[in-house]
Design an enzyme around this catalytic site. Structure first.
Site, PDB file in Angstrom:
ATOM      1  N   ARG A 111       1.242  -1.202  -0.151  1.00 46.46           N
ATOM      2  CA  ARG A 111       0.242   0.139  -0.351  1.00 46.46           C
ATOM      3  C   ARG A 111       1.049   1.288  -0.299  1.00 46.46           C
ATOM      4  NH1 ARG A 111      -2.198   0.454   6.915  1.00 46.46           N
ATOM      5  NH2 ARG A 111      -0.681   1.747   6.987  1.00 46.46           N
ATOM      6  N   GLU A 150      -2.338   8.775   6.217  1.00 46.68           N
ATOM      7  CA  GLU A 150      -1.015   8.765   7.437  1.00 46.68           C
ATOM      8  C   GLU A 150      -0.129   9.124   6.042  1.00 46.68           C
ATOM      9  OE1 GLU A 150      -0.375   4.907   9.242  1.00 46.68           O
ATOM     10  OE2 GLU A 150      -0.987   5.331  10.531  1.00 46.68           O
ATOM     11  N   GLU A 309      -6.502   6.935  15.228  1.00 50.03           N
ATOM     12  CA  GLU A 309      -6.706   5.603  15.592  1.00 50.03           C
ATOM     13  C   GLU A 309      -5.021   4.772  16.597  1.00 50.03           C
ATOM     14  OE1 GLU A 309      -4.275   3.719  12.156  1.00 50.03           O
ATOM     15  OE2 GLU A 309      -5.795   4.699  11.243  1.00 50.03           O
ATOM     16  N   TRP A 317       3.209  -5.472  13.632  1.00 50.59           N
ATOM     17  CA  TRP A 317       4.057  -4.035  13.097  1.00 50.59           C
ATOM     18  C   TRP A 317       5.455  -3.983  13.526  1.00 50.59           C
ATOM     19  CZ3 TRP A 317       4.874   0.186  14.500  1.00 50.59           C
ATOM     20  CH2 TRP A 317       3.975   0.935  14.812  1.00 50.59           C
ATOM     21  N   GLU A 357      -2.342  -7.567   8.076  1.00 46.80           N
ATOM     22  CA  GLU A 357      -2.161  -7.523   9.822  1.00 46.80           C
ATOM     23  C   GLU A 357      -3.673  -8.231  10.107  1.00 46.80           C
ATOM     24  OE1 GLU A 357      -1.603  -3.032   9.949  1.00 46.80           O
ATOM     25  OE2 GLU A 357      -2.640  -2.097   9.043  1.00 46.80           O
ATOM     26  N   LYS A 358      -3.801  -9.215   9.848  1.00 45.70           N
ATOM     27  CA  LYS A 358      -4.686 -10.123  10.486  1.00 45.70           C
ATOM     28  C   LYS A 358      -4.347 -10.279  11.948  1.00 45.70           C
ATOM     29  CE  LYS A 358      -2.597 -14.369   7.839  1.00 45.70           C
ATOM     30  NZ  LYS A 358      -1.624 -13.381   7.022  1.00 45.70           N
ATOM     31  N   PHE A 359      -3.028 -10.303  12.432  1.00 48.68           N
ATOM     32  CA  PHE A 359      -2.742 -10.317  13.482  1.00 48.68           C
ATOM     33  C   PHE A 359      -2.868  -9.059  14.233  1.00 48.68           C
ATOM     34  CE2 PHE A 359      -1.031 -14.185  11.607  1.00 48.68           C
ATOM     35  CZ  PHE A 359      -1.525 -14.793  11.694  1.00 48.68           C
ATOM     36  N   HIS A 360      -2.990  -7.894  13.980  1.00 46.11           N
ATOM     37  CA  HIS A 360      -3.060  -6.388  14.830  1.00 46.11           C
ATOM     38  C   HIS A 360      -4.613  -6.764  15.848  1.00 46.11           C
ATOM     39  CE1 HIS A 360      -3.735  -2.657  15.787  1.00 46.11           C
ATOM     40  NE2 HIS A 360      -2.264  -1.840  15.140  1.00 46.11           N
TER      41      HIS A 360
END
Ligand code: GLA
Length: 674
Positions: A111, A150, A309, A317, A357-360
């Site tokens: 991204r 951002e 956020e 990350w 970002e599935k482990f966020h």
């Protein structure tokens, strides 16, 4: 200001319904109501879904999501998805992919791969922004616009040929003539003089270090070129969505983004918003959070802002995804509110099943609603509901800290007198020392008026313009107390050394000159002697020559042994302190105690170390936030004359004898009386 109509603090997060089947949307909205969610950020990464082929739009799904939210009384912070141009865009315009300093063209597939100078990108971004503005600009659910995401991370600078041409245009606008540019960049050194504009390139990878003024200007250009793109989208939205505030989420923490000059950007948004993530490994990471919150408030000129956020628990990350402890999420959220945020928002609403970002963590974790995180999210919604009265009040600060992104950029360039010089580290160390003294900090640009604060600290200001030097001198002459740390006042805006001995821009105010820098060998320390007791420094020392300043601590050993180390200069009605080596927490505390006494700041002794106390005052009342970061209960007296009629808002805690106990890890908010 979001939620203007409903006078609520904002609560919610990034909502990415396109990752889920439609039946989940209904469950989402029901859960949002249960948690007291008031606002969600929608569509940040939805460009490919909204414009699946160039010029062909599909808004039907977004219409349905917005209607669902609206029917539930949940506001929308609607994004322009311009941080993620779709795959079709890059196949048609591969030249819009950014190029690194080393000449690598980044690919699609993550991204934020954007060349901000690309005309194709600018056109496509304007088109999707206009389409969104036309469709939703007057929709009653849309309470705020969230442009892009951002700016500045993960990549800002692009070194392609299009950027090179844009950089030359920026240089022409800035300098007017090549003679002026050659003088500003000091191109007489190493035979770098330019005879034609077309000869100038971005500071691409080169055999050895590149002209530092060229690099500094390129950093400024990069921040400005992204800002131009923000302004284009903002102006379209102002036209199509009158009265609805437009923001873009900053990352002001120097730990998180180092490419954007937020002093310039803060003036361009209708409301400052910020994203902040804890440095999870750091045991006292609440200090970095407070610093980010104070800096965010300051780039908005002290006005209320919004935390757009943060995380309910782990991020994905960092080296280790360390989970927040029970109560930590509430402490974090309410610390932001104490320091001026008009609410607390998260990345993200529901944890993703797929993608990077599935482990966020999220408000709805993979574990579902039978989980600590969900229960704490529901409790936080109730707490924020109880604090609606703080909206519009302003955080009261005691001390000013001078901070400048451009000076930081300049100091970080290569071939400085020591690789141990670190602007960010000094700012964080001074901030922590002030935090431990229970002082709240307003940040200030070096050329800004500091006179509202009796004490101003300058942890590291390598690049100090002549105007900034005069500003600091006037501040002291008018009665301010200034504390300046080493390697400040050295160069001008072109990274050229100020004429005469160091520190050229600050000699007068400090009443001294630096005859020689004395950087220390790795791991070495120096001892300082003074009436208030010995101190230890490392990294740096200097051979100083006082010219009006008195010596308060002197070097007992090391390369400057026998000479002044920490000085104090009476000038006009004020005092300027100078610290010529790197002090640890104890040393900084000793200097700040002495300077604080000069400034007439009453010490806040006797308070538990990790009890954070912050005031918000205004027409809506006077509020004292007490956040206990420690593992033991903490008690303190309410400020004199405020106990009568005071009330604790979160737990209805008793204020016996004007004293409040904050249990270990808890937060209390008192509406002060008196
Ligand atoms: C940033 C981004 C979000 C998400 C989070 C994860 O703040 O804006 O999209 O990636 O980080 O921490």
């Amino acid at each position: 200001m979001p939620n203007a109509a409903t006078a609520r603090l904002a609560y919610g997060g990034d909502y990415n319904p396109e990752q889920w089947p439609e039946e989940v949307w209904h469950e989402d909205v029901a859960l949002m109501r249960e948690a007291g969610v008031t606002l969600v950020s929608l569509g940040i990464f939805s460009w490919a879904r909204l414009e699946p082929r160039e010029g062909e739009f599909d808004f039907a799904w977004l219409d349905r999501v917005i209607e669902l939210l609206h029917a539930a009384g949940i506001g929308v912070d609607l994004a322009t998805p311009t941080v993620v141009p779709p795959a079709w865009f890059y196949r048609a315009h591969p030249e819009a992919l950014p190029v690194s300093r080393e000449g690598v063209r980044w690919e699609f597939g993550s991204r934020g791969a954007i060349c901000h100078s690309s005309p194709a990108y600018q056109r496509a971004a304007a088109r999707i922004t206009r389409a969104l503005g036309e469709r939703y600009g007057r929709h009653p659910a849309v309470e705020m616009w969230h442009v892009h995401n951002e700016y500045g991370v993960p990549v800002l600078e692009c070194y392609c040929d299009t950027s090179a041409a844009d950089f030359r245009r920026w240089l022409r606008d800035t300098y007017g003539t090549l003679d002026a540019l050659n003088a500003a960049w000091g191109t007489a050194f190493w035979g770098q003089a330019y005879g034609e504009w077309s000869e100038i390139q971005p500071p691409r990878a080169a055999p050895t270090t590149t002209n530092p003024a060229q690099r500094l200007d390129f950093a400024r250009f990069a921040s400005d070129s992204a800002l131009a793109n923000f302004r284009r989208e903002r102006d379209i939205l102002h036209e199509l969505s009158p009265g609805v505030p437009v923001t873009t989420n900053f990352m002001v923490s120097p730990t998180q983004c180092d490419t954007i000059d937020y002093w310039a950007w803060g003036r361009e948004v209708d409301i400052v918003t910020n994203d902040h993530y804890l440095v999870a490994e750091d045991d006292r990471n609440h200090i970095n959070l407070s610093m980010a919150a104070d800096l965010t408030r300051s780039v908005g000129g002290g006005k209320p802002w919004l935390l757009l956020e943060h995380s309910t628990s782990a991020v994905n990350w960092q080296p280790r995804g360390i989970a927040k402890r029970p109560g930590e999420m509430a402490r974090n959220s309410l610390a932001h509110v104490a320091r001026g945020s008009e609410g607390a928002m998260f990345f993200q609403w529901r944890a993703s099943r797929a993608g990077a970002e599935k482990f966020h963590s999220a408000m709805v974790p993979h574990a579902g609603t039978d989980s600590r995180i969900w229960r704490e999210a529901v409790d936080l919604g109730a707490h924020l509901g109880a604090l609606a009265g703080v909206r519009g009040t302003r955080t009261a600060a005691d001390v000013a800290m001078v901070w400048d992104w451009q000076s930081w950029w300049a100091q970080k360039l290569e071939w400085r007198p020591s690789e141990d010089l670190d602007t960010r580290e000094r700012a964080e160390a001074f901030y922590a020392a002030l935090f431990d003294r229970h002082f709240t900090v307003d940040f200030a640009h070096p050329e800004a008026d500091l006179t509202a604060h009796p004490l101003a600290v300058v942890p590291a200001l390598y690049l100090t313009t002549a105007r900034a030097g005069e500003n600091l001198r006037r501040y002291v002459e008018a009665g301010g107390t200034l504390v300046v740390s080493y390697f400040s006042g050295i160069v001008d805006e072109h990274d050229a050394v100020h004429p005469g001995p160091h520190p050229g821009a600050l000699r007068d105010v400090l009443g001294l000159t630096v005859e020689e820098f004395q950087p220390l060998r790795a791991g070495r320390t120096v001892t300082l002697d003074g009436a208030a007791g010995p101190l230890t420094g490392d990294v740096w020392a200097e051979t100083l020559r006082p010219a009006g300043a008195e010596t308060v601590w002197s070097y007992a050993d090391g390369p400057a042994a026998g000479g002044p180390a920490i000085t104090r200069h009476r000038l006009g009605d004020g005092t300027a302190w100078y610290v010529s080596c790197r002090l640890g927490a104890d040393g900084l505390d000793a200097v700040l105690a002495a300077a604080g006494a000069d400034a007439g700041l009453a010490p806040r002794d006797g308070l538990p170390r990790d009890l954070e106390l912050v005031r918000r005052d205004g027409e809506g009342g006077r509020y004292l936030f007490a956040i206990n970061h420690a593992d033991a209960d903490a008690s303190f007296d309410l400020p004199a004359g405020t106990a009568d009629g005071a009330a604790e808002l979160l737990a209805g805690a008793p204020l016996t004898g004007g004293r409040l106990t904050v249990p270990a890890g808890a937060v209390r908010v008192v509406r002060l009386g008196g």
